[in-house]
Structure formats: C-alpha cells, structure tokens
Motif scaffolding. Structure first.
Motif, PDB file in Angstrom:
ATOM      1  N   MET A   1     -14.982  22.846 -26.739  1.00  0.00           N
ATOM      2  CA  MET A   1     -13.943  21.824 -26.887  1.00  0.00           C
ATOM      3  C   MET A   1     -13.738  21.064 -25.580  1.00  0.00           C
ATOM      4  O   MET A   1     -13.651  19.827 -25.565  1.00  0.00           O
ATOM      5  CB  MET A   1     -12.635  22.481 -27.312  1.00  0.00           C
ATOM      6  N   LEU A   2     -13.689  21.787 -24.473  1.00  0.00           N
ATOM      7  CA  LEU A   2     -13.422  21.144 -23.185  1.00  0.00           C
ATOM      8  C   LEU A   2     -14.576  20.262 -22.739  1.00  0.00           C
ATOM      9  O   LEU A   2     -14.372  19.123 -22.289  1.00  0.00           O
ATOM     10  CB  LEU A   2     -13.133  22.205 -22.127  1.00  0.00           C
ATOM     11  N   LEU A   3     -15.800  20.766 -22.853  1.00  0.00           N
ATOM     12  CA  LEU A   3     -16.935  20.002 -22.333  1.00  0.00           C
ATOM     13  C   LEU A   3     -17.364  18.883 -23.259  1.00  0.00           C
ATOM     14  O   LEU A   3     -17.969  17.905 -22.821  1.00  0.00           O
ATOM     15  CB  LEU A   3     -18.108  20.958 -22.051  1.00  0.00           C
ATOM     16  N   ARG A   4     -17.075  19.009 -24.544  1.00  0.00           N
ATOM     17  CA  ARG A   4     -17.322  17.890 -25.448  1.00  0.00           C
ATOM     18  C   ARG A   4     -16.209  16.856 -25.364  1.00  0.00           C
ATOM     19  O   ARG A   4     -16.382  15.711 -25.794  1.00  0.00           O
ATOM     20  CB  ARG A   4     -17.445  18.381 -26.894  1.00  0.00           C
ATOM     21  N   GLY A   5     -15.047  17.262 -24.870  1.00  0.00           N
ATOM     22  CA  GLY A   5     -13.951  16.319 -24.712  1.00  0.00           C
ATOM     23  C   GLY A   5     -13.267  15.935 -25.990  1.00  0.00           C
ATOM     24  O   GLY A   5     -12.758  14.817 -26.119  1.00  0.00           O
ATOM     25  N   THR A   6     -13.223  16.832 -26.973  1.00  0.00           N
ATOM     26  CA  THR A   6     -12.582  16.507 -28.247  1.00  0.00           C
ATOM     27  C   THR A   6     -11.072  16.475 -28.079  1.00  0.00           C
ATOM     28  O   THR A   6     -10.485  17.238 -27.324  1.00  0.00           O
ATOM     29  CB  THR A   6     -12.962  17.543 -29.316  1.00  0.00           C
TER      30      THR A   6
ATOM     31  N   ALA B   1     -23.129  26.528 -21.129  1.00  0.00           N
ATOM     32  CA  ALA B   1     -22.150  25.584 -20.594  1.00  0.00           C
ATOM     33  C   ALA B   1     -22.817  24.579 -19.672  1.00  0.00           C
ATOM     34  O   ALA B   1     -22.518  23.379 -19.720  1.00  0.00           O
ATOM     35  CB  ALA B   1     -21.046  26.340 -19.861  1.00  0.00           C
ATOM     36  N   MET B   2     -23.739  25.046 -18.838  1.00  0.00           N
ATOM     37  CA  MET B   2     -24.471  24.139 -17.946  1.00  0.00           C
ATOM     38  C   MET B   2     -25.268  23.121 -18.757  1.00  0.00           C
ATOM     39  O   MET B   2     -25.250  21.915 -18.472  1.00  0.00           O
ATOM     40  CB  MET B   2     -25.398  24.938 -17.038  1.00  0.00           C
ATOM     41  N   SER B   3     -25.943  23.580 -19.804  1.00  0.00           N
ATOM     42  CA  SER B   3     -26.728  22.681 -20.643  1.00  0.00           C
ATOM     43  C   SER B   3     -25.838  21.665 -21.356  1.00  0.00           C
ATOM     44  O   SER B   3     -26.151  20.476 -21.410  1.00  0.00           O
ATOM     45  CB  SER B   3     -27.518  23.500 -21.670  1.00  0.00           C
ATOM     46  N   LEU B   4     -24.705  22.153 -21.868  1.00  0.00           N
ATOM     47  CA  LEU B   4     -23.786  21.261 -22.573  1.00  0.00           C
ATOM     48  C   LEU B   4     -23.200  20.220 -21.628  1.00  0.00           C
ATOM     49  O   LEU B   4     -23.098  19.034 -21.969  1.00  0.00           O
ATOM     50  CB  LEU B   4     -22.671  22.093 -23.205  1.00  0.00           C
ATOM     51  N   PHE B   5     -22.845  20.628 -20.424  1.00  0.00           N
ATOM     52  CA  PHE B   5     -22.275  19.702 -19.455  1.00  0.00           C
ATOM     53  C   PHE B   5     -23.289  18.642 -19.045  1.00  0.00           C
ATOM     54  O   PHE B   5     -22.950  17.463 -18.906  1.00  0.00           O
ATOM     55  CB  PHE B   5     -21.803  20.485 -18.222  1.00  0.00           C
ATOM     56  N   ARG B   6     -24.536  19.054 -18.879  1.00  0.00           N
ATOM     57  CA  ARG B   6     -25.585  18.132 -18.455  1.00  0.00           C
ATOM     58  C   ARG B   6     -26.011  17.165 -19.560  1.00  0.00           C
ATOM     59  O   ARG B   6     -26.512  16.071 -19.285  1.00  0.00           O
ATOM     60  CB  ARG B   6     -26.805  18.914 -17.973  1.00  0.00           C
ATOM     61  N   SER B   7     -25.842  17.560 -20.816  1.00  0.00           N
ATOM     62  CA  SER B   7     -26.327  16.740 -21.930  1.00  0.00           C
ATOM     63  C   SER B   7     -25.267  15.803 -22.498  1.00  0.00           C
ATOM     64  O   SER B   7     -25.507  15.128 -23.490  1.00  0.00           O
ATOM     65  CB  SER B   7     -26.850  17.652 -23.052  1.00  0.00           C
ATOM     66  N   ARG B   8     -24.100  15.741 -21.872  1.00  0.00           N
ATOM     67  CA  ARG B   8     -23.038  14.877 -22.383  1.00  0.00           C
ATOM     68  C   ARG B   8     -23.429  13.403 -22.269  1.00  0.00           C
ATOM     69  O   ARG B   8     -24.170  13.018 -21.368  1.00  0.00           O
ATOM     70  CB  ARG B   8     -21.745  15.109 -21.610  1.00  0.00           C
ATOM     71  N   PRO B   9     -22.928  12.572 -23.164  1.00  0.00           N
ATOM     72  CA  PRO B   9     -23.222  11.135 -23.077  1.00  0.00           C
ATOM     73  C   PRO B   9     -22.698  10.542 -21.776  1.00  0.00           C
ATOM     74  O   PRO B   9     -21.726  11.036 -21.206  1.00  0.00           O
ATOM     75  CB  PRO B   9     -22.465  10.552 -24.283  1.00  0.00           C
ATOM     76  N   ALA B  10     -23.368   9.518 -21.317  1.00  0.00           N
ATOM     77  CA  ALA B  10     -22.934   8.832 -20.105  1.00  0.00           C
ATOM     78  C   ALA B  10     -21.594   8.157 -20.351  1.00  0.00           C
ATOM     79  O   ALA B  10     -21.228   7.829 -21.476  1.00  0.00           O
ATOM     80  CB  ALA B  10     -23.979   7.812 -19.680  1.00  0.00           C
ATOM     81  N   GLY B  11     -20.863   7.946 -19.299  1.00  0.00           N
ATOM     82  CA  GLY B  11     -19.562   7.302 -19.427  1.00  0.00           C
ATOM     83  C   GLY B  11     -18.444   8.236 -19.015  1.00  0.00           C
ATOM     84  O   GLY B  11     -18.660   9.395 -18.661  1.00  0.00           O
TER      85      GLY B  11
END
Length: 457
Positions: free
Chosen positions: A327-332, A357-367
């Motif tokens: 939830m936190l790293l996807r920013g929902t 968590a590292m993979s999820l943080f790195r793969s987030r959309p730009a912006g």
C-alpha cells in the motif's frame, strides 16, 4: 525489528484513536503473495557477492561466538538468560565475568559508551556502506513498582531524566541519523498515565500533558540538529497513548515537506493495518508528512492478553506486513481525500520482504510519488548479511543511476555495560526465535573465513 512466531492468545481491549475513518485502498495484485504453509521466511543462501568481504576477521569470530551461544538448546539458553538477569549486578562488577561479555555481546549489539567510542563505531559502519544508525539509550524504566509517583507540586525527576537522556542521545549522532524514543522510559508516573489513557476522556488526555511537553522538548532539540525521532512501538497496553503523542508531534514537526517524527506499527497486531490507514488519513487532512516504521513486532510475548488482538499465525503477520508495504510503495489512497505523503522505514530481517520491497520501489512509475525515499533497518549484531548486501546493492544502484533514494541503517543502543545488559538479554532471547536466520548468518561467515584461508583459490 524482527520476525516472531505468532501463537493464539487471550483477549485484550485497548483504546484506539478513531479520529478519522480508515483509508480504503483499491484492490491491486501484489507481488507479496506468500504460500500459507510457508512459516519460515525465504532466506537467500547464495548471495551474488561475498557480503562479509569487508568485515575484519575479529568481527567475524566475535559474531560467530555470539551466534553459537544463541544456538544453544532453548531450555539451556533460557536458564543462562535467567541466571544472568538475576545476578546482573554481580556479573557487571566482576572483571573476570564482565570482560568476555563486553568483548562479545556488548561489542556485537551496542555501539559504545563514551562519545568518542560511539563516534568511532558509527564511522566504521559508514565505511562499510551502512548509511547511519537508529540510536537509543539503553537504560530502561523500572516498571515493577519500585518507582513512586512524584508528590503534587514536585518535579517529575524520572521524566526530566528521560528528556535529558534523549537529548544526550541526539548529541551522539549526526544529521543523517535517527534516535529511538521509548515513552515507557519516562518513569512510573508517565507509564501510569499511558495505561489510563482514553482518547475520548479529556482528563486522561490531560494526564499526558507533561509527557507531551517532554516529547516536544526532545523534538525541538532534534530539529535544531537535523536528527529524526523514531518513536518505538511497545505493548498494546501503552500503544494508544503512544499513537496519540506521536501524531501530536507529527502535526507540529512534520509540516515542512519531510518527516522529523516517526511512529512504529507492529504488524503482529490485527489492528495495525487499519490504524496505519487511519493515521495516513489524519496526516492527509491536516497536511503533514507521515513518518512510518514498519516492523513485524517486538512485544508479542509481553502482551497481557492476546486473543483477538494478535494475528492467528505467523503467515498472517507476514501478510499484514506485506500488504502495508504494498500500500505504501504503490501509493494507494482514496480519491476523495488529499493525497498523503510519507517517509518509510522498513525494519525487517526478512530477505523476501527486503528483495520484494526494493523491486517494488524501483519499478514504480516515474513522477511524483507519496514515498520519495525508502529506508531499510536491521538490529546491530543481527542479519548482517542483509545489511551488507543492501549496502552493496545501494552502492551499485547509486553508481548507475545517481539516485540516493534508498538507504540502510543499523538500530543500536549506547550506554554502560550495566545499562545495556537487559537489552542484550532481550537480543539473546530474540535469537531463539531466529534460529534459521542465525544459521544462515553463521554459515555465510564460516564460508567467508574459509575463503580467506583458502590460499590456493
């Protein structure tokens, strides 16, 4: 900051802050799905590099000696811990008995006693790629009734001492570090006020006024020094008051686009995920940045009653932790409220949680994202293979992308041998539940020692 085996327990009803309705999140597929049967975390036993390559041989031998004690059969280890706890004063005063403890457990888990010793040890951690420390003063409050409440009109000396020790801890670290605050360390009077706290009862809120003022004094000094204040979670008996005090401090000090004050969420508690969502909603409505530390939990075995508030199984705790991270790293967040912002520390010794968590943080959309920086943390003296691998990975990523949005810290304590002894005993008890982790750490260290003496390779 650790993973604990969760068992069923007896009921406990505690007050909860319900200032706002919880955030509702949009269901998404998550990379965190675990098999329900998997009780032990997946541990990476074949790291790409020699993660302990930079550690001196003396550090490897010392850690192996500590792990060998932690690997003793549980009944024997419990008997040793009980003996040391009962005779701690005699042990500390004996040069013969205190010397091996100081050279092994103390050096493994504690950062030092004098300012120069603390500075040197923190500098050593930084030289190995660790970004800094989360530092706490080791001395703890006596909650056995030996302290008495101050008489009306007299100064609360325990609270003043607590404020002074936290300010002294701030003076031991730099602006890139954190301090860890335990509210129960403020003495028996403060602890009683926390136990009596009810958010809906104004008299109980007033009972925390002195502790709140003390906390703000600590935060003011931390703000001047640029040091972040991490409020540790404690027993669920005290947690509602801790949440109230920490949210009050966030509303005052987290208003400049970053977090000075952090709250801790123990995911072995069933209510923690909804509390986290609710607190994000409060932060969003009041316009401040949330400071969040996620742990699986450190106080599960001191809960007075357990059924209904504790996750039923260890996989349930893992699932709650993973859902919070996702939830936190996807920013929902809800579309009807202002977007929330947060700074996040993942305090975990679980390799799967770190990797995903590292993979999820790195793969987030730009912006623009609600979480701009991610911090990992492990206890000093534990899970060093995770910390060192993170340090190596972060260094490689920074060299390639020039980004400095991920960091790794070690949580440690400072103080005299006597002050640190209770803390070290808790670490030894925790290692009983981390047998698989200890075996992996020991195996990697033995392999590293073998590589150094295998001259033919």
């Amino acid at each position: 900051m650790r993973s604990r085996i969760v068992t069923r327990a007896q009921p406990l009803r505690v007050a909860r802050i319900q200032a706002c309705a919880p955030i509702t999140t949009t269901p998404t597929s998550t990379p965190f799905r675990r098999k329900e049967a998997a009780v032990q975390p997946r541990i990476q036993t074949q790291p790409q590099n020699r993660v302990f390559k930079e550690l001196p041989l003396s550090d490897l031998v010392r850690t192996l000696s500590v792990l060998s004690v932690a690997a003793l059969p549980a009944p024997l280890l419990s008997a040793i811990i009980g003996f040391v706890r009962r005779h701690s004063s005699s042990i500390v005063s004996s040069r013969i008995l205190s010397w091996p403890i100081r050279r092994t457990f103390y050096k493994a888990f504690c950062v030092g006693e004098s300012k120069s010793e603390i500075a040197a040890n923190i500098a050593t951690l930084r030289s190995r790629g660790i970004n800094g420390v989360v530092l706490s003063f080791a001395r703890e409050a006596k909650l056995d009734g030996s302290e008495t409440n101050a008489a009306a009109g007299k100064e609360d000396l325990a609270l003043k001492s607590w404020v002074a020790s936290n300010i002294e801890t701030i003076s031991q670290v730099s602006s890139s570090d954190y301090i860890a605050v335990k509210f129960t360390g403020a003495g028996a009077k403060a602890v009683q006020a926390m136990q009596n706290f009810k958010y809906t009862d104004s008299t109980m809120v007033d009972g925390l006024k002195a502790l709140k003022e003390g906390m703000f004094e600590v935060c003011e000094f931390a703000k001047q020094r640029g040091v972040k204040v991490m409020v540790d979670a404690e027993s669920s008996l005290h947690q509602p008051a801790i949440d109230y005090l920490t949210l009050e401090a966030m509303a005052k000090y987290n208003t400049e686009g970053s977090a000075l004050v952090f709250n801790t969420y123990q995911m072995y508690l069933k209510a923690s995920l909804e509390n986290l969502k609710s607190h994000l909603q409060i932060a969003s409505s009041k316009g401040y940045t949330m400071g969040i530390k996620l742990v699986r939990g450190a106080y599960i075995y001191v809960e007075p009653d357990r059924a209904g508030i504790i996750q039923d199984t260890k996989p349930d705790t893992d699932a709650a932790y993973d859902e919070a991270v996702d939830m936190l790293l996807r920013g929902t967040h809800t579309t009807t409220e202002k977007p929330w912002t947060a700074e996040v520390m993942l305090a975990t010794h679980n390799t799967q949680s770190v990797d995903t968590a590292m993979s999820l943080f790195r793969s987030r959309p730009a912006g623009k994202q609600p979480v701009q920086k991610l911090v990992f943390a492990q206890l000093m003296g534990m899970a060093d293979e995770i910390s060192m691998k993170l340090a190596n990975d972060i260094k490689a990523i920074s060299a390639e992308t020039k980004a400095n949005d991920v960091s790794v810290y070690k949580y440690s304590v400072w103080g005299s041998l006597e002050d640190c002894l209770l803390y070290m005993l808790r670490r030894a008890e925790e290692n009983q539940d981390a047998a698989a982790r200890s075996r992996v750490t020991a195996g990697l260290m033995l392999k590293e020692i073998g590589n150094r003496f295998a001259f033919w390779r």
